[in-house]
Structures are given as C-alpha cells and as structure tokens.
Design a protein around this motif. Sequence first.
Motif, short mmCIF file in Angstrom:
data_model
loop_
_atom_site.label_atom_id
_atom_site.label_comp_id
_atom_site.label_asym_id
_atom_site.label_seq_id
_atom_site.Cartn_x
_atom_site.Cartn_y
_atom_site.Cartn_z
N HIS A 208 0.85 -1.20 0.00
CA HIS A 208 0.00 0.00 0.00
C HIS A 208 0.88 1.24 0.00
O HIS A 208 1.96 1.23 0.58
CB HIS A 208 -0.89 0.04 1.24
CG HIS A 208 -1.97 -0.99 1.23
ND1 HIS A 208 -1.80 -2.23 1.80
CD2 HIS A 208 -3.21 -0.98 0.70
CE1 HIS A 208 -2.91 -2.94 1.63
NE2 HIS A 208 -3.78 -2.21 0.96
N GLU A 209 0.36 2.28 -0.62
CA GLU A 209 1.05 3.57 -0.58
C GLU A 209 0.19 4.57 0.16
O GLU A 209 -1.04 4.52 0.07
CB GLU A 209 1.29 4.10 -2.00
CG GLU A 209 2.42 3.37 -2.71
CD GLU A 209 2.39 3.56 -4.22
OE1 GLU A 209 3.42 3.37 -4.84
OE2 GLU A 209 1.31 3.89 -4.77
N PHE A 210 0.86 5.48 0.87
CA PHE A 210 0.17 6.59 1.53
C PHE A 210 0.36 7.81 0.65
O PHE A 210 1.48 8.19 0.36
CB PHE A 210 0.72 6.78 2.95
CG PHE A 210 0.29 5.68 3.88
CD1 PHE A 210 0.85 4.41 3.78
CD2 PHE A 210 -0.73 5.88 4.80
CE1 PHE A 210 0.43 3.38 4.60
CE2 PHE A 210 -1.17 4.84 5.63
CZ PHE A 210 -0.59 3.59 5.51
N ILE A 409 0.79 12.82 -4.08
CA ILE A 409 2.21 12.70 -3.71
C ILE A 409 2.37 11.45 -2.85
O ILE A 409 1.69 11.31 -1.83
CB ILE A 409 2.66 13.92 -2.88
CG1 ILE A 409 2.49 15.21 -3.68
CG2 ILE A 409 4.10 13.76 -2.41
CD1 ILE A 409 2.52 16.47 -2.82
N GLU A 410 3.28 10.55 -3.24
CA GLU A 410 3.53 9.36 -2.42
C GLU A 410 4.46 9.73 -1.28
O GLU A 410 5.60 10.11 -1.50
CB GLU A 410 4.19 8.26 -3.28
CG GLU A 410 4.52 7.02 -2.47
CD GLU A 410 5.48 6.07 -3.18
OE1 GLU A 410 5.43 5.97 -4.42
OE2 GLU A 410 6.29 5.45 -2.47
N VAL A 411 3.95 9.62 -0.04
CA VAL A 411 4.81 9.94 1.11
C VAL A 411 5.27 8.69 1.86
O VAL A 411 6.29 8.71 2.54
CB VAL A 411 4.12 10.92 2.09
CG1 VAL A 411 4.14 12.34 1.53
CG2 VAL A 411 2.71 10.49 2.43
N GLY A 412 4.52 7.61 1.74
CA GLY A 412 4.91 6.40 2.45
C GLY A 412 4.52 5.16 1.67
O GLY A 412 3.63 5.21 0.80
N HIS A 413 5.20 4.06 1.96
CA HIS A 413 4.98 2.84 1.19
C HIS A 413 5.24 1.64 2.08
O HIS A 413 6.30 1.55 2.70
CB HIS A 413 5.98 2.86 0.02
CG HIS A 413 5.57 1.98 -1.11
ND1 HIS A 413 6.08 2.12 -2.38
CD2 HIS A 413 4.70 0.96 -1.16
CE1 HIS A 413 5.53 1.22 -3.17
NE2 HIS A 413 4.70 0.50 -2.45
N VAL A 414 4.27 0.75 2.20
CA VAL A 414 4.49 -0.48 2.98
C VAL A 414 4.40 -1.69 2.05
O VAL A 414 3.52 -1.75 1.19
CB VAL A 414 3.48 -0.60 4.15
CG1 VAL A 414 3.75 0.46 5.20
CG2 VAL A 414 2.03 -0.50 3.69
#
Length: 574
Positions: A208-210, A409-414
């Motif tokens: 998932h991306e934040f 904007i992608e700020v986080g990625h799990v």
Amino acid sequence: MRWTQTFIPTLKETPADAEILSHKLLLRAGLIRKLTAGLYTFLPLGVRALRKVEQIVRQEMDRAGALEVLMPALQPPEIWQQSGRYESASAVLFKVRDRAKKEWVLGPTHEEVMASLMAGELSSYRQLPKNFYQIQTKFRDEIRPRFGLMRAKEFIMKDAYSFDASDEAAQISYQKMYDAYARIFERCGLRAMVVEADTGVMGGKFSHEFMIPAEAGENEVACCERCHYAANVEKAASQTPDPSTPASAPLGLMPEKFATPGVTTIEALTRSPFHVPADRQIKSLVYIVEDKPILVLLRGDHQLNEAKLAGALGTAVFRPAEPPEIFAALNAHPGSLGAVGVQHLAVYADEALREGAGMTTGANEDGFHLRHVDIRRDIQVTQWVELRLVRGGEACVKCGSPLKVQRAIEVGHVFKLGTKYSKALNALFLDESGRQQPAVMGSYGIGVTRTLQAIIEQCNDKDGIIWPISVAPYTVCLTPLNVAPDSAVMKLAEKIYAELLQRGVDVILDDRDERPGFKFKDSELIGFPVRIAIGEKSLAKGEVEIKTRSGELRLVKAEQAVEKALEMLGIRHS
Ligand code: ATP
Ligand code: MG
C-alpha cells in the motif's frame, strides 16, 4: 529564539527555477537552499520543522514496537548482486570507487543490508518477530530530480524492516506499520489516502502507498467514492468495458486493406475522410524484452500501463522498440503496424479487445490500414491480459461505480516482501520443529523530507505556509512593533517571551527593527501558527493582539496573552 540571532533569509521574489508552490515556499520562507539540482541544504528553520516530523515518525515507530538502528549508507555491491537488484535497480544506484578502485554502492534503500545483518544474528523462531527501523539519508540517481525535496538525489527516509516466522505473523507486523503510518500522517496534519500499490522492482506480494492528494503529485490514483476501492493507477483495475462493436457493424467481412497515405496516428484516422472512432481501432506497440521484440495491443483510445505489462512479462527489463527495430520486426514504421497474420512475435492483447470485431488496424505496410478485423479470428494472441491504464469515469472493479482519478504525492509505502531477500541473503531461522526456514520480511518507507514538503503543499494560502502546530518550526511568533529596549512594548514582549519559554513553548521573538507590515508579511510567509503582536496603541488600552495563521483574531488583556495564545493553539501547558 530571537529573530536577529538566527538565520532566516526570506525572499520577496519567487525563485525562477522552483516549479511547484511548496518548493517556492520552502525557498521563500528561508527553510532550504539549493546546492545544485536535487541537492539541498536545510537552514535553521528547515531543520526545526524536519526534526519535528522525524520525532513524530520516531515516536510512532517506537510505539509500534519497532527498534531504532542505524545502518551504513555505503554498501558493498556484492549484496546487491546476491539479491538480483544490482541489475534490476541499476537505473537508480549511485556507484562510487575507493582508492583501490573497488566499487561501492550508496544505499537507495536497505533490504539487502538488513537481511545480511539478520543472516548473522537470526537462529531461532524464538527471536521473532522483530522490526528494525532507521532514519537516514538515501541516495538515488533519479532521471529527473525536481520539485525541491520531492524528488531529490539525496533525501531522508525512515525505513523499517520486519522479520517473522510465518506469513500470518508477517501480516500482523504489516498491519502494525500500516496503522502507525496512518497515525504519523495524521499527526503531521496531513490528509493522507491509502491506496493499493504495484510492487515493482521490490518484488513481494502486496503493498500500500500513503498518498497526499495534490495537483503537484507525480502519481495518479484511482478511487471509488462508493466502495472506497483506491489504487495507484499503476495497479488500478477497472471492469472490462463492453465491446465497442456497434450492433450495426457488418459481420463476417474479411480484413480489407485500404490506403491511408500520411496517416500515422490513431487521431488522424478518426478524422475525415476515414472517420474511424478511436475505440474501433487497435493500437499496436512494439516492445523489446530481453533483446526480443513483442507486440502489445490495446484499444485505440486506451493507454498502456507499463507496470501491468511488467507483471504479465514477469520482468521489468523491457523498453519501447526503436524505429529501426520496429521495421526489422514488422517491415513497416510506427503508425502502420498491426498484428493480423503475425506469427513470429508474441502478442499480448488487452482484455478490452477480446470481443473486438469490425476493427481497424495498421497493415504492416506504410500508408495502409486494414478494416473488418475480427480479433479472435484474425489475430493470434499469445496472452490476453489487463494492460490498459485506468481512466476516470470507468467502472470500479469492485462495485461498478465510476472511478475518480486524481494526482497525489507518495509519502509512504508499505510492502509485504515474503522471503525474496531472506532467501537470497540467508536470513534463516530454525522453526519449532527444528527445520530451517527463511524469515518472512516486510519493508516500510516514509520519505521524511518529501513529507515535510507535502505538508507545505497541502497547508498554505496566498500569503504563505500555514504550519500545522505539530510540525511548525516555531509555534508562536512574538512581534513587538517597537524594539527599543526601554520601551513599554519591548519590555512586555520580553516578559511574555520569558514566560512562553518557561512554559516550554517554541517561541520566536521578532526583535528586528523593521516596519510592522514587513514583519507581519514574513511571519505569514513562514506560517507560524500563532502571532502575538504588541503595539503602542493597543497597549495603551492594556491589550495585545493574538492572531492564528488560519485567521482567528482576538484582542486580549496583556496579562492574559500567554494563556490565550496557548488556548488558541489548543495546547494545555501547565
Ligand atoms: P517514487 O515512486 O516517488 O520514485 P519510490 O516508490 O521509488 O518513490 P520507495 O522506494 O517506496 O520510493 O521509497 C519510500 C519513500 O521514500 C517514498 O514513499 C517517498 O516518500 C520517498 N522517496 C523515494 N524517492 C525519493 C526521492 N527521490 N526524493 C525524495 N523522497 C523520495
Ligand atoms: Mg514507493
């Protein structure tokens, strides 16, 4: 802090080479300065905001049970060869040589280092689960460093790596990080959305991306307002559209060649005298996969999603063919290509074409097209697969409602990685029955510097930044309009300053001998959440003016200034 004692070089003019608002504001508010493209220095105010973001990240990682470590940024290329990413990630890998001419890699991420560490430390299932994180500088040789801290060559990331004994346990570790990320972005004052993501060069099972919705974002996300399905367009799926074959289409006709001199685009064929709608055309693209050409077919009005093609091919190592390669493969130039009668190339066709009949496509002869093409009859398709890029308005895969596509904007990625890295680098343990197993890994990244800029991109107005209190470089700006040390105004300012400091408030005293308008403009540009202004006129009535950056204004008794300011900040200091 006293303004005259720190260094806040605000700019009146917008720097010419800053393209997006947040980049302009970072420079204008004196938070960063550019060294060269993709490399920035954080100035004192920038560092303060950055540390606050880092601190939120650190607290939430600690709360989720992750353990802070610090790994080397300089890495041996051998571990990258072992994982296979020396090749697959080579486009972004910075490589350097030492005095003995040996090559090293500047880490763009740390799965390899982490898995090597655990290869040496891990022995039993009893040590699991474990999750390690760091906040550290990463290096990536980006093709287009741009937009300030958004896409830099060197940036700060929080990266975490979880190790578990089983898939189910790994799922729990993943969920903990997912929840921690949601809290982090919320505490940073950001409205983030979580979307399903493509796993790309990382490999792995799902992710998932934040995302922060913003026009300046480099990603596009598709979301369904009804069932809340949300995915990066690289990953997003829509329901296969109904075949566009009109009921009136003459069936049973065989492909017929017709002259189309000078027509080399889908668009040109929609115009007079041909009038073939784009959704009645087949788009034929040639790609080179490991030196071999392949054909990719889409409906004329659809675009290729390269991430989906990578999934279908099982490799990310491919590229669009060059015109000479295309000519060698099909004997024609781009604009006249087609798959009818092609047997010597693998043909990947998008599902939306499956029922296509009465279609028009290139004839593999410059200046000619074929009409009455029935795909199932006339084209030898090697593999039917979802290849098209989802567009706004298409039907949600889950519920059929129209999808909305927006920039973000992608700020986080799990990522749930599985055992790719633990197998490659021998991060093994003995399970309960004494069998050796590779640890199940997850990896989790937050672009700390990108997050800082995303906050500015989301929180601003025409006058400047509007910092959320949690990450503001200073929460209160105290602005005496007379700075003569023996003036009543300055004396009161000093008193309030001392009291705020004593209460643990991050306060800056604007002790510059400048016009009020000039000082106000700067404080609005920088965006301190609360400003306490002390002027002679209001002080004569025993009052000071408190204004929040979001516009709330109050005149309060001078002796209540501190209490009221804290109240307006929503802070309960004792
Ligand atoms: P992008 O798609 O934007 O290139 P990525 O998916 O390659 O990013 P990840 O490997 O997922 O990035 O890295 C984790 C986080 O690091 C990203 O979510 C992003 O916030 C940040 N990040 C990645 N590349 C950069 C960069 N060049 N500059 C600043 N931050 C970055
Ligand atoms: Mg990513």
